[in-house]
Design an enzyme around this catalytic site. Sequence first.
Site, PDB file in Angstrom:
ATOM      1  N   ASP A   1       0.860  -1.198   0.000  1.00 14.66           N
ATOM      2  CA  ASP A   1       0.000   0.000   0.000  1.00 14.66           C
ATOM      3  C   ASP A   1       0.893   1.245   0.000  1.00 14.66           C
ATOM      4  O   ASP A   1       0.667   2.196  -0.757  1.00 14.66           O
ATOM      5  CB  ASP A   1      -0.901   0.046   1.245  1.00 14.66           C
TER       6      ASP A   1
ATOM      7  N   HIS B   1       9.708  16.158 -29.406  1.00 17.00           N
ATOM      8  CA  HIS B   1      11.130  16.238 -29.773  1.00 17.00           C
ATOM      9  C   HIS B   1      11.382  15.743 -31.201  1.00 17.00           C
ATOM     10  O   HIS B   1      12.507  15.879 -31.705  1.00 17.00           O
ATOM     11  CB  HIS B   1      11.986  15.386 -28.826  1.00 17.00           C
TER      12      HIS B   1
ATOM     13  N   GLU C   1       5.512  -3.413  -8.668  1.00 17.21           N
ATOM     14  CA  GLU C   1       4.674  -3.209  -7.472  1.00 17.21           C
ATOM     15  C   GLU C   1       3.181  -3.327  -7.813  1.00 17.21           C
ATOM     16  O   GLU C   1       2.333  -2.627  -7.266  1.00 17.21           O
ATOM     17  CB  GLU C   1       5.028  -1.905  -6.740  1.00 17.21           C
TER      18      GLU C   1
END
Length: 379
Positions: free
Chosen positions: A240, A338, A363
């Site tokens: 978390d 660019h 994650e």
Amino acid sequence: MFQLTEDQLTIQDVVRTYAQGPIKALADEIDKTGRFPEENIQGLVDLGILQLTIPEEYGGTGMDDEVAKCLAVSEVSKCCASTAEILDVHYLSTDILMRKGTPEQKAKYLPQAAQGKLGGFALTEPGAGSDAGGMKTRAVQDGDDYILNGTKCFISNLGPEEGNHFVVIAVTEPGIGTKGTTAFLVDRSMPGVSCGKTEDKMGIRGASVSELVLEDVRVPKTAILGQLGEGFKIAMMGLDGGRIGIAAQACGVAYGAIEEAVKYSGERVQFGKPINANQGLQWYLADMATRADAAWLLTLRAAALRQEGKPCTTEAAMAKWYAAEAACFCCDLALQIHGGYGYMKDYAIERMYRDARILRIYEGTSEVQKMVISRNLLK
Ligand code: COS
């Protein structure tokens, strides 16, 4: 509206100055060589940032503040996502130690963590990625000890000589699912602990990921973090916080890409005027800035909730998912602005584009975050 405190503004200012100077100057070399940015980590220790949340009695800065951590990670990430990743994983491992460590574990490891000895987090295995509960690493009790065997993969802060201690989640009681897992604090110096293959990655090349190989590693039962059988919950609780950190890292990448796009589009002249005089390009910038700010506000909300000790699993997942997607979106458009030069290694946006891609994966993938959000909605 989120109002930053004086202390938070100071952290932001201190880290921004350091990141925009020495960290930014090294980012290209770190990417090209893939080496561990040792001097950046030492610099963050010297400024009290790596040890930000560790209590002063253990040698830390004593600012246990989720929002301040996000400010530090995002400012570093604007300039070097690799260094931000190392910092974020160290924060994740320290957070678990502070919340679940015994007084003895804290007395031994927090001072080391405060001095720059890096911590890591070992959950993922070759056969247990998104399905983290499917891990196979075993911890078998032997008297007052446990014997650990298994291989964890994609472990940050491990590298050939980097990490010092690792939160390792292992199966202590097979056959009963996630309730049969336990968290251990494993010291790198323990016999049987080794660093296996270090991966050659597309981006964040200064933040290594490696296999953590555990071969008959004997740890005392005092190495358990929290309770027996609480391993998966500890991992999820830690994630978390880790996901809020990755969201902050993603916001940094998004804002960094916007800075590059604004600068380049003002300098580049085509058809007799700077390219930022074209409305199409201005709309790109508006899209980027709005998504980056939305991501940042989601991140601050999740961090503030966690700081208050309130449930934040859904909000952390929202922030992580949205910020990761925003970072990739911003890098893609910044590279487009660019033109051909953006595809060349002479420009920072080429590195940022590669660095951003992992944000949607580690994650917890974007898809896992959506699983978490919708499961909580449907509960
Ligand atoms: N905090 C505390 N406990 C939590 C939690 C959280 N955020 N999330 C889940 N839990 C608890 C659940 O409450 C459940 O406990 P009970 O059975 O007592 O209710 C237990 O953990 C198992 O949860 P769940 O049934 O949701 O587990 P699943 O196996 O279905 O997995 C996901 C859920 C997919 C969300 C989880 O495996 C996950 O996050 N996967 C991605 C892993 C990841 O991020 N890997 C990256 C590692 S770092 S690079």
